[in-house]
Design a protein around this motif. Structure first.
Motif, PDB file in Angstrom:
ATOM      1  N   HIS A  16     -11.090   1.922  -4.309  1.00 12.23           N
ATOM      2  CA  HIS A  16     -12.544   1.703  -4.353  1.00 12.23           C
ATOM      3  C   HIS A  16     -12.994   0.904  -3.139  1.00 12.23           C
ATOM      4  CE1 HIS A  16     -16.496   0.975  -6.265  1.00 12.23           C
ATOM      5  NE2 HIS A  16     -16.408  -0.223  -5.701  1.00 12.23           N
ATOM      6  N   PHE A  17     -12.258  -0.152  -2.808  1.00 16.58           N
ATOM      7  CA  PHE A  17     -12.581  -0.975  -1.646  1.00 16.58           C
ATOM      8  C   PHE A  17     -12.532  -0.147  -0.365  1.00 16.58           C
ATOM      9  CE2 PHE A  17     -10.324  -3.212   1.826  1.00 16.58           C
ATOM     10  CZ  PHE A  17     -11.385  -3.958   2.314  1.00 16.58           C
ATOM     11  N   SER A  54      -1.411   4.635  -7.654  1.00 16.13           N
ATOM     12  CA  SER A  54      -2.837   4.910  -7.509  1.00 16.13           C
ATOM     13  C   SER A  54      -3.574   4.817  -8.836  1.00 16.13           C
ATOM     14  CB  SER A  54      -3.051   6.290  -6.878  1.00 16.13           C
ATOM     15  OG  SER A  54      -2.443   7.293  -7.676  1.00 16.13           O
ATOM     16  N   GLY A  55      -2.907   5.055  -9.958  1.00 14.05           N
ATOM     17  CA  GLY A  55      -3.562   5.004 -11.255  1.00 14.05           C
ATOM     18  C   GLY A  55      -3.622   3.620 -11.862  1.00 14.05           C
ATOM     19  N   SER A  56      -2.934   2.653 -11.266  1.00 17.27           N
ATOM     20  CA  SER A  56      -2.946   1.289 -11.796  1.00 17.27           C
ATOM     21  C   SER A  56      -4.283   0.632 -11.492  1.00 17.27           C
ATOM     22  CB  SER A  56      -1.809   0.467 -11.174  1.00 17.27           C
ATOM     23  OG  SER A  56      -2.042   0.282  -9.781  1.00 17.27           O
ATOM     24  N   LEU A  57      -4.571  -0.475 -12.171  1.00 18.68           N
ATOM     25  CA  LEU A  57      -5.827  -1.172 -11.931  1.00 18.68           C
ATOM     26  C   LEU A  57      -5.926  -1.602 -10.470  1.00 18.68           C
ATOM     27  CD1 LEU A  57      -8.455  -2.515 -12.837  1.00 18.68           C
ATOM     28  CD2 LEU A  57      -7.098  -4.531 -13.493  1.00 18.68           C
ATOM     29  N   ARG A  79       0.801  -1.224   0.000  1.00 20.28           N
ATOM     30  CA  ARG A  79       0.000   0.000   0.000  1.00 20.28           C
ATOM     31  C   ARG A  79       0.833   1.273   0.000  1.00 20.28           C
ATOM     32  NH1 ARG A  79      -0.328  -2.939   4.446  1.00 20.28           N
ATOM     33  NH2 ARG A  79       0.190  -2.134   6.501  1.00 20.28           N
ATOM     34  N   GLY A  80       2.058   1.207   0.493  1.00 18.13           N
ATOM     35  CA  GLY A  80       2.892   2.408   0.507  1.00 18.13           C
ATOM     36  C   GLY A  80       3.450   2.757  -0.858  1.00 18.13           C
ATOM     37  N   LYS A  88      -8.518   3.285   5.949  1.00 22.86           N
ATOM     38  CA  LYS A  88      -8.101   4.402   5.093  1.00 22.86           C
ATOM     39  C   LYS A  88      -6.984   5.194   5.768  1.00 22.86           C
ATOM     40  CE  LYS A  88      -8.642   6.523   1.165  1.00 22.86           C
ATOM     41  NZ  LYS A  88      -9.865   7.246   0.758  1.00 22.86           N
ATOM     42  N   GLY A  89      -7.062   5.305   7.092  1.00 20.17           N
ATOM     43  CA  GLY A  89      -5.987   5.966   7.816  1.00 20.17           C
ATOM     44  C   GLY A  89      -4.673   5.230   7.677  1.00 20.17           C
ATOM     45  N   ALA A  90      -4.716   3.900   7.769  1.00 17.41           N
ATOM     46  CA  ALA A  90      -3.502   3.104   7.611  1.00 17.41           C
ATOM     47  C   ALA A  90      -2.927   3.263   6.207  1.00 17.41           C
ATOM     48  CB  ALA A  90      -3.805   1.644   7.902  1.00 17.41           C
ATOM     49  N   PHE A  91      -3.800   3.388   5.221  1.00 17.43           N
ATOM     50  CA  PHE A  91      -3.362   3.608   3.846  1.00 17.43           C
ATOM     51  C   PHE A  91      -2.602   4.932   3.737  1.00 17.43           C
ATOM     52  CE2 PHE A  91      -4.337   5.525  -0.326  1.00 17.43           C
ATOM     53  CZ  PHE A  91      -3.776   4.575  -1.171  1.00 17.43           C
ATOM     54  N   HIS A  92      -3.172   5.994   4.294  1.00 18.34           N
ATOM     55  CA  HIS A  92      -2.505   7.303   4.237  1.00 18.34           C
ATOM     56  C   HIS A  92      -1.205   7.291   5.041  1.00 18.34           C
ATOM     57  CE1 HIS A  92      -5.495   9.440   1.963  1.00 18.34           C
ATOM     58  NE2 HIS A  92      -6.467   9.035   2.770  1.00 18.34           N
TER      59      HIS A  92
END
Length: 796
Positions: free
Chosen positions: A605-606, A595-598, A590-591, A620-624
């Motif tokens: 989206h998930f 972001s533009g890839s499939l 995730r890091g 979502k916080g962990a993603f950021h």
């Protein structure tokens, strides 16, 4: 579905910094004989946690070639398809009433069924008895009243603000054995009231029993845990779209048809209906998604609702691959399932069925169930004996009088009593386990796994049941599933060597794909073992999508530790034909994932799909956080806690981000609250000690560490840091004892014997110090601190 009080019942799985699976002490810092606890560095490593409901998916056993729930020959749901407008999607639907002209018989079976009545508007013919005459009753500390006003119905009970309010019933969900009622709470939000009606006993009850939940809790009926839009609507209606607006925290939920209509399972049929109402000359009828009655596609469709799963897209349509839309909870290191695979929490039936020998043998839902009436196709033992009387190739032949030791068709003399034991949910809803397990009282004695014998014979002991089964079945009781349950239970402890049976399961050609996937998931904290990481990389190419998907999750901790071979395998999985594999791989990377890839778009989206829940905000916080956006991460974690203030795991995660942002005081406050909410979780007291250390309060550090090891005697890092703290206070002998306990809990960390050797050296116990330092080198040859220590001792 009745939810727990708090969405997060256990702490998030975390990327390990040692074989015991716990986050390390600052990540590679050199030991000294003082308390060196680097909270900031620890937070950095601890923040690389897994998803609480991350994409866990399922597929048919690889050895069972006729079925794969990730069958890539089925058309995938593209990102463009997911972005179609509601109007254009629903225009493809004709409604169940359009089917009756040609399919009267099955329509008549469907209409009064639990599918046909899954969700509806209130109606006097079925609801009047529940509300008229008016009824008043107390459950727990809450006084409630139900009443009718003409053909409208009211429930007066405790709501927001802990005050009794009158709520109009908008809809009814469920039919048999219980009915719940929906009320409008504004902003498009519908909530399922905890007061429910039992049509058999003709009485009102609370789905939480005597828990006496209060407004403000996530699991209270006014909370997000009982929100219809997010928790109920998708499986009680046809082609539902949640349409959550995060900016206003509101819903615009729509559906093709209320209730589980014909097109919930058969797919959109408008073209089909139009063709047969006015057949064009010379043209062939349009295909329908399940028109060929493909058993594999039927299983995809049944599983879409009869499972404990997380949605990846929010827009499943019959005929599309299950794994392109859902993730499924499978047995893992948590206690959601018992070690033998029996259900423990409210898991529904799909995972259990996929784990079973029945599924592996090729049995499908429609072999037993009539999809229109929702009833079994034959009563009692006759259903099972269709196959177990010799009529199905490879099926064991059962002689009931010699097998059951109970009179036929009496309690204990019904196949399902032993092999499909019931668990009652929501106080009144008994559901049968579809794992088709074999009762094993010995596992009850050893592991606390329930057995069907004592479920019925509650007045008898486990020893009585062991003696009976051994007398009746002898050596047949010592079957491979018993050993597998022992392996699973051991692996959940993370004890030395407990990963080896999981590794053997993953490599064994005789292990079904389902259990290979479970084994892969259980190996995540052992990634640092070369044999494990190599096996996971190999499994990432497995022909079965479930194995690949679970492997993508299991490789996450190794990827966070910059394991290059693992990262290469995950990058390859970003191009996998199955969405769940791509999403899991994207989460593990995730890091860095583009972001533009499939895969990047699908992951986003998930994550956005679940922003209406605390766990979604945390994810979502962990993603950021992984992408270096600390302010946005902090905002998401704070919102998760605001929405579920009674969740200790969420408080813990917020403390991590607060510490990373430099707010040590707030981090301490959140960890104190986490300990208050869950005083039996040793990890939280360990983190509290780290927080106190950052505040410079060594007395509280010691106190928190002592509490951590009291609550969790197997917490090696707590013992390790307690030993360092004791040594810093001059308590050398106590420090040595604590470090011995740490090494006992985690014999794979060279830091622990090295720390002990330095204390022994300071005490002048040269030979002991040398021997213990050599132990560190046995664990990790070339471990430089131990080599340097031994070098310094050569002159003595």
């Amino acid at each position: 579905m009745a939810k727990p009080r708090s969405q997060s019942k256990s702490k998030q799985p975390q990327a390990p910094s040692g074989s015991d699976g716990r986050a390390g002490l600052g990540g590679g810092m050199i030991l000294s004989l003082t308390v060196l606890i680097c909270l900031g560095l620890w937070w950095k490593f601890a923040s690389e946690e897994d998803l609480s409901e991350k994409p866990l998916v399922v597929s048919q056993d690889a050895s069972n070639a006729h079925l794969d729930l990730g069958d890539s020959s089925l058309p995938p749901a593209s990102m463009d398809r997911l972005q179609q407008s509601d109007a254009s999607v629903f225009a493809q639907y004709a409604g169940s009433s359009s089917c009756v002209d040609c399919h009267q018989e099955v329509f008549d079976k469907w209409q009064p069924s639990n599918h046909g009545m899954a969700e509806r508007l209130p109606h006097p013919s079925v609801d009047q008895k529940a509300f008229e005459p008016s009824k008043s009753f107390d459950i727990g500390s809450v006084a409630s009243q139900v009443s009718a006003e003409g053909e409208s119905y009211r429930i007066q009970t405790q709501g927001v603000g802990r005050t009794n309010r009158l709520h109009a019933v908008e809809r009814v969900i469920g039919h048999d054995p219980l009915r719940q009622f929906l009320v409008d709470q504004g902003k498009g939000r519908m909530q399922a009231v905890d007061l429910s009606w039992d049509p058999h006993q003709q009485d009102w009850f609370n789905v939480y029993g005597e828990e006496d939940r209060a407004a403000g809790e996530w699991g209270h009926w006014t909370g997000r845990g009982m929100n219809w839009n997010s928790m109920c609507a998708g499986c009680h209606n046809t082609r539902l779209r949640k349409n959550y607006d995060a900016s206003s925290d509101s819903y615009h939920t729509t559906m093709a048809e209320m209730s589980v209509g014909c097109e919930s399972c058969h797919g959109p049929l408008k073209k089909h209906v139009e063709f047969y109402r006015n057949p064009p000359p010379g043209e062939s009828p349009p295909e329908v998604p399940l028109g060929k009655r493909d058993a594999d596609q039927v299983l995809h469709t049944c599983g879409s609702c009869h499972s404990r799963r997380t949605e990846l897209t929010g827009d499943f349509a019959p005929g599309e691959p299950f794994l392109d839309h859902y993730s499924l909870v499978v047995p893992d290191a948590s206690d959601i399932y018992y070690p033998d695979g029996q259900v423990r929490e409210e898991n529904y039936v799909f995972t259990s069925f996929l784990s079973s020998r029945m599924h592996h043998a090729g049995v499908h839902c429609l072999d037993c169930h009539d999809p229109h009436s929702n009833k079994t196709i034959l009563p009692g033992n006759a259903l099972c004996m269709r196959c177990h009387s010799g009529g199905y190739p490879g099926s064991p032949v059962i002689q009931p009088d010699q097998h059951m030791f109970h009179p036929n068709e009496t309690p204990g003399g019904r196949c399902v009593d032993c092999h499909m034991p019931q668990t009652t949910y929501m106080q009144r809803h008994p559901r049968r386990d579809h794992g088709f397990t074999i009762p094993d009282p010995l596992l009850t004695q050893e592991l606390g796994v329930p057995n069907a014998c004592n479920r019925c014979h509650e007045d008898q002991t486990t020893e009585w049941a062991i003696e009976a089964t051994e007398r009746w079945y002898g050596d047949r009781m010592d079957r491979p599933t018993r050993q597998r349950a022992r392996w699973m239970a051991a692996a959940r402890t993370s004890k030395e060597g407990s990963h080896r049976p999981m590794l053997a399961m993953l490599k064994d050609d005789q292990t079904t794909a389902f259990w290979k996937s479970v084994a892969a998931r259980m190996l995540d904290i052992w990634w640092f073992e070369d044999e494990v990481s190599e096996a996971l990389v190999e499994a990432s190419r497995h022909e079965d999508a479930l194995v690949r998907s679970q492997t993508a999750i299991a490789m996450g901790p190794a990827a966070q530790a910059d394991h290059r071979e693992v990262i290469a395998a995950l990058e390859r999985q970003l191009e996998d034909p199955i969405r769940s594999v791509r999403v899991n791989a994207a989460w593990s990377l995730r890091g860095e994932v583009r972001s533009g890839s499939l895969a990047g778009q699908e992951l986003e989206h998930f994550l956005n799909l679940h922003l209406d829940q605390p766990s979604g905000q945390m994810q979502k916080g962990a993603f950021h956080l992984a992408r270096g956006d600390l302010p946005e991460a902090l905002k998401r974690y704070q919102k998760a806690v605001d929405w579920d203030p009674n969740s200790a795991p969420l408080r813990h995660e917020l403390a991590v981000v607060c510490s990373m942002s430099g707010d040590a005081g707030r981090a301490l406050k959140e960890m104190q609250e986490a300990c208050r909410l869950d005083p039996e979780e040793g990890e939280y007291f360990y983190k509290l000690a780290l927080a106190w250390n950052e505040m410079g309060n060594q007395q509280e550090v010691m106190r928190a560490l002592e509490e951590a090891v009291r609550v969790d005697p197997g917490h090696s890092r707590a013992w390790y840091n307690l030993g360092l703290a004791q040594n810093g206070k001059g308590q050398k002998e106590e420090a040595l004892k604590s470090l011995i306990r740490a090494e006992s809990a985690n014999p794979f960390d060279p830091e622990i014997p090295y720390a002990r050797s330095t204390i022994l050296l300071n005490l002048g116990r040269m030979e002991e110090a040398r021997r213990v330092a050599e132990r560190a080198l046995q664990i990790q040859p070339g471990y430089s601190p131990a080599l340097n220590l031994l070098g310094s001792m050569r002159g003595f």
